[in-house]
Motif scaffolding. Structure first.
Motif, PDB file in Angstrom:
ATOM      1  N   ILE A  79       0.873  -1.173   0.000  1.00  0.00           N
ATOM      2  CA  ILE A  79       0.000   0.000   0.000  1.00  0.00           C
ATOM      3  C   ILE A  79       0.912   1.226   0.000  1.00  0.00           C
ATOM      4  N   TYR A  80       0.632   2.140  -0.911  1.00  0.00           N
ATOM      5  CA  TYR A  80       1.492   3.300  -1.096  1.00  0.00           C
ATOM      6  C   TYR A  80       0.626   4.546  -1.150  1.00  0.00           C
ATOM      7  N   TYR A  81       1.044   5.595  -0.438  1.00  0.00           N
ATOM      8  CA  TYR A  81       0.252   6.817  -0.386  1.00  0.00           C
ATOM      9  C   TYR A  81       0.554   7.699  -1.591  1.00  0.00           C
ATOM     10  N   LYS A  82      -0.164   7.466  -2.649  1.00  0.00           N
ATOM     11  CA  LYS A  82      -0.070   8.278  -3.854  1.00  0.00           C
ATOM     12  C   LYS A  82      -1.274   7.945  -4.716  1.00  0.00           C
ATOM     13  N   SER A  83      -1.736   8.897  -5.491  1.00  0.00           N
ATOM     14  CA  SER A  83      -2.870   8.609  -6.372  1.00  0.00           C
ATOM     15  C   SER A  83      -2.366   7.999  -7.679  1.00  0.00           C
ATOM     16  N   LEU A  84      -3.249   7.301  -8.389  1.00  0.00           N
ATOM     17  CA  LEU A  84      -2.890   6.719  -9.687  1.00  0.00           C
ATOM     18  C   LEU A  84      -2.417   7.802 -10.650  1.00  0.00           C
ATOM     19  N   LYS A  85      -3.090   8.947 -10.602  1.00  0.00           N
ATOM     20  CA  LYS A  85      -2.759  10.043 -11.511  1.00  0.00           C
ATOM     21  C   LYS A  85      -1.320  10.517 -11.283  1.00  0.00           C
ATOM     22  N   GLU A  86      -0.932  10.672 -10.022  1.00  0.00           N
ATOM     23  CA  GLU A  86       0.438  11.087  -9.707  1.00  0.00           C
ATOM     24  C   GLU A  86       1.439  10.012 -10.127  1.00  0.00           C
TER      25      GLU A  86
END
Length: 107
Positions: A43-50
């Motif tokens: 789990i990684y804190y970033k959006s798909l767009k970024e």
């Protein structure tokens, strides 16, 4: 020079991930779940767009919630991609782009 890996911060530690080991990246709001060939999940804190902007060319968005690694696709049929026994739906808006990319890889 482009790297064939990146580090992600998960569970308070940095983990080295090789791009060719990533099969699917699933969007979960502000987080993503990264699945690997060995069926590990991060789990990684970033959006798909970024994230899509920082990934190599073999990664393609195929759905609002999914990015797949084209090199790890097992099959593509009836608007579904199979990667390592994970079935991913391909949405209409991304289908043409995916078809073009896969056609370039045909023998």
């Amino acid at each position: 020079m482009t790297n064939n890996f990146a580090f992600i911060k998960t569970d308070k530690k940095l983990i080295k991930l090789y791009f060719d080991e990533i099969t699917v990246i699933k969007g979960l709001g502000n987080y993503v779940e990264i699945l690997t060939i060995e069926n590990k999940k991060y789990i990684y804190y970033k959006s798909l767009k970024e994230l899509i902007d920082n990934l190599p060319n073999e990664f393609m968005r195929v759905h609002n919630s999914y990015i797949v690694n084209l090199t790890n696709i097992d099959s593509f049929e009836d608007n579904h991609i199979l990667l390592n026994e994970t079935k991913i739906s391909v949405s209409k808006s991304y289908r043409e782009c995916l078809n073009t990319a896969i056609n370039k890889l045909l023998l």
